[in-house]
Design an enzyme around this catalytic site. Structure first.
Site, PDB file in Angstrom:
ATOM      1  N   THR A 218      40.625  49.329  42.335  1.00 22.85           N
ATOM      2  CA  THR A 218      41.137  49.230  43.708  1.00 22.85           C
ATOM      3  C   THR A 218      41.039  50.602  44.377  1.00 22.85           C
ATOM      4  O   THR A 218      41.132  51.623  43.702  1.00 22.85           O
ATOM      5  CB  THR A 218      42.620  48.800  43.648  1.00 22.85           C
ATOM      6  OG1 THR A 218      42.672  47.448  43.245  1.00 22.85           O
ATOM      7  CG2 THR A 218      43.323  48.956  44.982  1.00 22.85           C
ATOM      8  N   ARG A 246      44.996  33.483  43.963  1.00 25.55           N
ATOM      9  CA  ARG A 246      45.919  34.578  43.588  1.00 25.55           C
ATOM     10  C   ARG A 246      45.803  35.771  44.550  1.00 25.55           C
ATOM     11  O   ARG A 246      44.729  36.207  44.924  1.00 25.55           O
ATOM     12  CB  ARG A 246      45.595  35.015  42.159  1.00 25.55           C
ATOM     13  CG  ARG A 246      46.466  36.161  41.639  1.00 25.55           C
ATOM     14  CD  ARG A 246      45.804  37.506  41.808  1.00 25.55           C
ATOM     15  NE  ARG A 246      46.558  38.561  41.138  1.00 25.55           N
ATOM     16  CZ  ARG A 246      46.295  39.863  41.270  1.00 25.55           C
ATOM     17  NH1 ARG A 246      45.302  40.254  42.031  1.00 25.55           N
ATOM     18  NH2 ARG A 246      47.014  40.751  40.640  1.00 25.55           N
ATOM     19  N   GLY A 248      47.226  39.752  45.025  1.00 24.60           N
ATOM     20  CA  GLY A 248      47.892  40.850  44.315  1.00 24.60           C
ATOM     21  C   GLY A 248      48.806  41.646  45.220  1.00 24.60           C
ATOM     22  O   GLY A 248      49.222  41.190  46.284  1.00 24.60           O
ATOM     23  N   THR A 269      47.867  51.117  42.858  1.00 23.38           N
ATOM     24  CA  THR A 269      46.811  50.423  42.126  1.00 23.38           C
ATOM     25  C   THR A 269      47.333  50.086  40.735  1.00 23.38           C
ATOM     26  O   THR A 269      48.033  50.892  40.131  1.00 23.38           O
ATOM     27  CB  THR A 269      45.523  51.252  42.010  1.00 23.38           C
ATOM     28  OG1 THR A 269      44.592  50.521  41.193  1.00 23.38           O
ATOM     29  CG2 THR A 269      45.752  52.620  41.398  1.00 23.38           C
ATOM     30  N   GLY A 270      46.999  48.911  40.267  1.00 18.71           N
ATOM     31  CA  GLY A 270      47.474  48.534  38.938  1.00 18.71           C
ATOM     32  C   GLY A 270      47.666  47.042  38.847  1.00 18.71           C
ATOM     33  O   GLY A 270      47.082  46.283  39.628  1.00 18.71           O
ATOM     34  N   GLY A 272      48.935  43.971  39.675  1.00 18.54           N
ATOM     35  CA  GLY A 272      49.577  43.596  40.923  1.00 18.54           C
ATOM     36  C   GLY A 272      50.859  42.806  40.797  1.00 18.54           C
ATOM     37  O   GLY A 272      51.802  43.009  41.565  1.00 18.54           O
TER      38      GLY A 272
HETATM   39  N1  ASP Z   1      46.512  45.995  42.218  1.00 18.04           N
HETATM   40  C1  ASP Z   1      45.311  45.214  42.246  1.00 18.04           C
HETATM   41  C2  ASP Z   1      45.671  43.770  42.116  1.00 18.04           C
HETATM   42  O1  ASP Z   1      46.543  43.438  41.332  1.00 18.04           O
HETATM   43  C3  ASP Z   1      44.359  45.558  41.178  1.00 18.04           C
HETATM   44  C4  ASP Z   1      44.043  47.011  41.084  1.00 18.04           C
HETATM   45  O2  ASP Z   1      44.779  47.848  41.558  1.00 18.04           O
HETATM   46  O3  ASP Z   1      43.013  47.359  40.536  1.00 18.04           O
HETATM   47  O4  ASP Z   1      45.064  42.958  42.760  1.00 18.04           O
END
Ligand code: ASP
Length: 353
Positions: A218, A246, A248, A269-270, A272
């Protein structure tokens, strides 16, 4: 008499020690300006290890992060707005197949690409977000158009694509988002029979140890401009093998993105699902606003205590109203970069030092 002189000397020493005390580190001292303007970006967090990276690949990531942040930096340096800096910086990363946003977005279980994005203006607390779009080349532009040209904050799916068309934003054929790399990731995810549900902790199967080895990718950007205005933005393809529409954290204001001139601007980011439940971005701002924590303290508390305790992983980039910049993550790495008003550039990928 001797006693009185001794007491007098001691009190002089004490007073001078107190007045000579170093001022609080600017992190903790909200009256000092650390940087007149500043910009911080991320290109995703995850199990990003040096041993899995070739020097060539690392150089390519570093170069793109540098190109992106310098785009925003130039806008800020010339007196432009933090909103413009955030939008244009994210555009560079969206257009690169290296990151999971725009071109290079991950695939859903249905082998489509559904993109999420959001942006927030710290001055007005206005915000815009889009979820599950399939034809908008640069979803951060759509988020901004929603914020500026619609009465709504969040649009999703077909309606969001229609609004983008009405706004004259660049639309692309869905094949534009295809990259072999991401498609292979989907195939691997499906092979691993990753659809088990673990009802105890709401873990969903598209996230497993193997998928965790893919950097999520992300992208996000936060900026403080010369007028003291903060802005934050985030753009993503979400998580590989996601299903059922879905959505996030990236397009959720308060989770993936938050900006408030009174406190800070944050992009997450992470994983979600956890970032939504922990309300990561707003929580950091709230800890500063209501408890007087520094940006660093607030970010640490939310990422390492709150998110980690729930079982989630990921990170944030943030900047406060005084130009203090923070990277915080509980994963092995996070693609990231920052620049202050002196033009000092930091680009990093692996664990925090
Ligand atoms: N946070 C994003 C999600 O869950 C994924 C990511 O940060 O890479 O969609």
């Amino acid at each position: 008499m001797k006693k009185i002189i001794l007491l007098f000397c001691l009190s002089i020493v004490f007073i001078s020690c107190e007045t000579n005390k170093k001022p609080l580190n600017s992190e903790n001292n909200f009256t000092s300006k650390n940087s007149e303007f500043a910009i911080v970006i991320h290109g995703g967090a995850g199990t990003i290890l040096k041993k899995n990276m070739t020097p060539e690949k690392e150089a390519v990531y570093r170069a793109k992060l540098e190109e992106a942040i310098k785009t925003g930096y130039k806008i800020l340096e010339e007196g432009g707005s933090s909103l413009d800096a955030v939008t244009k910086t994210i555009n560079i990363m969206e257009d690169s197949p290296l990151f999971n946003a725009g071109k290079g977005s991950v695939f859903t279980n249905a082998e489509t690409n559904e993109l999420d994005a959001s942006i927030m203006d710290g001055k007005t607390l206005n915000a815009g977000a889009s979820a599950g779009t399939t034809t908008v080349k640069n979803p951060i532009d759509l988020a901004r158009a929603i914020m500026e040209n619609s009465p709504h904050v969040m649009l999703s799916g077909k309606g969001a694509d229609t609004f983008a068309a009405e706004q004259g934003l660049e639309l692309v054929d869905t094949s534009y988002f295809y990259t072999e790399n991401r498609f292979n990731s989907l195939k691997r995810a499906k092979e691993r029979d990753s659809i088990e549900l673990d009802h105890d902790d709401k873990k969903v199967g598209f996230y497993d140890a193997e998928i965790n080895n893919f950097k999520f990718g992300t992208v996000g950007c936060v900026a403080l401009d010369k007028n003291g205005n903060l802005a934050a933005g985030t753009s993503t393809g979400g998580m590989t093998n996601k299903r059922w529409g879905r959505i996030g954290d990236a397009p959720i204001i308060g989770s993936g993105t938050y900006a408030n001139n009174a406190t800070c601007a944050v992009s997450s980011t992470g994983w979600g699902e956890y970032f939504i439940r922990a309300q990561v971005a707003h929580d950091i701002s709230a800890l500063m606003e209501y408890k007087g924590l520094s940006l660093k303290e607030a970010a640490r508390t939310v990422i390492h205590d709150k998110v980690a305790k729930l079982g989630g992983d990921g990170g944030i980039v943030a900047v406060d109203k005084n130009g203090n910049m923070v990277f915080e993550f509980n994963t092995a790495g996070m693609y990231r970069a920052s620049m202050n008003d002196n033009g000092e550039l930091v680009v990093d990928i692996y664990e925090q030092h």
